[in-house]
Write a protein that holds these residues in place. Structure first.
Motif, PDB file in Angstrom:
ATOM      1  N   TYR A  16      62.831  57.878  15.686  1.00  0.00           N
ATOM      2  CA  TYR A  16      64.202  57.313  15.893  1.00  0.00           C
ATOM      3  C   TYR A  16      64.688  57.405  17.297  1.00  0.00           C
ATOM      4  CZ  TYR A  16      69.251  56.528  15.036  1.00  0.00           C
ATOM      5  OH  TYR A  16      70.419  56.003  14.795  1.00  0.00           O
TER       6      TYR A  16
ATOM      7  N   ALA B 127      69.919  47.946  15.428  1.00  0.00           N
ATOM      8  CA  ALA B 127      69.493  46.846  14.564  1.00  0.00           C
ATOM      9  C   ALA B 127      68.035  47.021  14.284  1.00  0.00           C
ATOM     10  CB  ALA B 127      69.521  45.529  15.328  1.00  0.00           C
ATOM     11  N   ASP B 128      67.357  47.734  15.031  1.00  0.00           N
ATOM     12  CA  ASP B 128      65.921  47.891  14.539  1.00  0.00           C
ATOM     13  C   ASP B 128      65.636  49.348  15.223  1.00  0.00           C
ATOM     14  OD1 ASP B 128      63.301  47.673  13.770  1.00  0.00           O
ATOM     15  OD2 ASP B 128      62.691  46.465  15.523  1.00  0.00           O
TER      16      ASP B 128
ATOM     17  N   THR C 204      65.049  52.048  21.082  1.00  0.00           N
ATOM     18  CA  THR C 204      65.094  51.105  20.128  1.00  0.00           C
ATOM     19  C   THR C 204      66.924  50.887  19.854  1.00  0.00           C
ATOM     20  OG1 THR C 204      65.493  53.133  18.542  1.00  0.00           O
ATOM     21  CG2 THR C 204      63.168  52.081  18.802  1.00  0.00           C
ATOM     22  N   THR C 205      67.103  50.242  18.926  1.00  0.00           N
ATOM     23  CA  THR C 205      68.491  49.778  18.948  1.00  0.00           C
ATOM     24  C   THR C 205      69.007  50.009  17.303  1.00  0.00           C
ATOM     25  OG1 THR C 205      67.940  47.672  18.015  1.00  0.00           O
ATOM     26  CG2 THR C 205      68.214  47.846  20.445  1.00  0.00           C
TER      27      THR C 205
ATOM     28  N   PHE D  54      60.269  52.934  14.690  1.00  0.00           N
ATOM     29  CA  PHE D  54      58.715  52.560  14.716  1.00  0.00           C
ATOM     30  C   PHE D  54      57.938  53.928  14.404  1.00  0.00           C
ATOM     31  CE2 PHE D  54      59.966  54.017  18.796  1.00  0.00           C
ATOM     32  CZ  PHE D  54      58.679  54.629  19.498  1.00  0.00           C
TER      33      PHE D  54
END
Length: 369
Positions: free
Chosen positions: A295, A283-284, A280-281, A287
């Motif tokens: 994370y 920015a997001d 993930t980044t 999940f």
């Protein structure tokens, strides 16, 4: 030698390969340094600061990538593949084991790709990975605690607890640089910390450093499963240098975890140590799978880019200077630890763990010097 410092273009990546003070040292050694305009602007390293240090500030990435030695932070992005050329030296984090697309691009380019994360030292450590691992390890309890909050999707548990209420249970898989730094920070915050590793000597060292304030357990299938299921916050801190991270947390284990538990998979750069992890980044960053928050940011230290860039430059500058002063062949011939950083050379894979992970043939670095 002509050294190029591109502006990082990975999502929310603000670190820079060379700081102005590093440029000053290299310029004093007679090297020409080109820095892409704005490369350090986000962390208060202005173009004027680079000019004052002796750099040439250029307007485009193509001008930077014309250099003989490229010094970056993160792996080249797909739009940068075409800028690589035969004989060019690329010195950066690569993490090739879980990234066959990048590996193919580097092989096809004919470049000399040296990975920060596989350079070694006389103690068996990874000196260019260590500073970023320390940052990521110290950040992991911080970001985990944030995502444990109910508005962020977590269990609503305070990491340190309060008088009369138990603290959160934090489990760390791995007691290397990431794991030990995470344990130190979490113990200082008052969390209930358990660290698992297969290396009893490292566990013993951590136990003595923290005066018994963390629990240490030898990692095996049974202990990992038991601790994972009990965790409010799980930190994945497993590293096999150059290779893909082992999948220690299965989907079945995940289903047994507490609803709203949080996983911070710091091993995601090498593919992650959880079966359900994916990059993930910032920015997001998260999940949710089976009620567990994941994370899996692939550049965690990028959240504190000024600290990270300074720490990284402290470690990398001597190696950059050696490559620039001597050229890659002599620098690698003279230093077996820098030679371990060679991952790709003129169309060949030269690091055993990387070649094994990608299922590609290996050519010994010594045969190409």
């Amino acid at each position: 030698m002509h050294i190029g410092v591109p502006r990082e273009i990975k999502v929310q990546e603000y670190r820079v390969g060379l700081t102005p003070s590093s440029v000053r040292d290299l310029a004093a050694r007679g090297h020409r340094v080109s820095v892409e305009s704005g490369a350090g602007a986000a962390i208060d390293f202005s173009d004027d600061a680079y000019r004052a240090a002796g750099a040439q500030v250029v307007a485009t990435a193509a001008e930077v990538w014309a250099a003989e030695l490229i010094v970056k932070v993160k792996e080249p992005q797909p739009v940068e593949y075409a800028l690589l050329r035969p004989g060019q030296i690329l010195f950066t984090y690569l993490h090739l084991a879980p990234d066959p697309r990048q590996a193919t691009a580097l092989l096809q380019s004919g470049c000399i790709a040296i990975a920060y994360e596989t350079v070694t030292d006389t103690h068996g450590g990874l000196p260019l990975l260590a500073p970023m691992s320390a940052v990521a390890g110290r950040m992991a309890p911080q970001v985990g605690a944030y995502h444990l909050m109910k508005p962020q999707g977590g269990r609503g548990v305070l990491l340190c607890g309060v008088p009369g209420v138990a603290p959160a249970r934090m489990v760390v898989l791995g007691s290397g640089v990431v794991g030990s730094h995470a344990a130190h920070v979490a113990a200082g915050l008052g969390a209930d910390v358990t660290v698992l590793d297969r290396n009893v000597e490292r566990l013993d060292l951590l136990d003595r450093e923290l005066s018994g304030r963390v629990k240490t357990i030898i990692a095996n299938a049974a202990t990992v499963e038991q601790c994972v299921v009990e965790a409010d916050l799980l930190i994945g801190a497993v590293l096999v240098p150059g290779a893909a991270a082992p999948k220690l947390v299965s989907r079945a284990m995940l289903r047994s975890m507490k609803r709203g538990a949080v996983i911070v998979d710091v091993a995601i750069d090498q593919g992650g140590c959880c079966e359900t992890s994916r990059p993930t980044t910032h920015a997001d960053p998260v999940f949710v799978v089976d009620g567990v928050v994941h994370y899996c940011v692939a550049n965690i230290p990028g959240a504190v880019p000024r600290t990270s860039a300074l720490a990284l430059n402290n470690a990398t500058l001597p190696f950059v200077a050696a490559l620039a002063d001597k050229g890659w062949r002599r620098a690698l011939a003279d230093d077996p630890h820098l030679r371990r950083g060679l991952n790709v050379c003129a169309g060949h894979l030269t690091h055993g763990a990387v070649a094994a992970a990608l299922g590609q043939p290996l050519v010994a670095a010594e045969d190409l010097l």
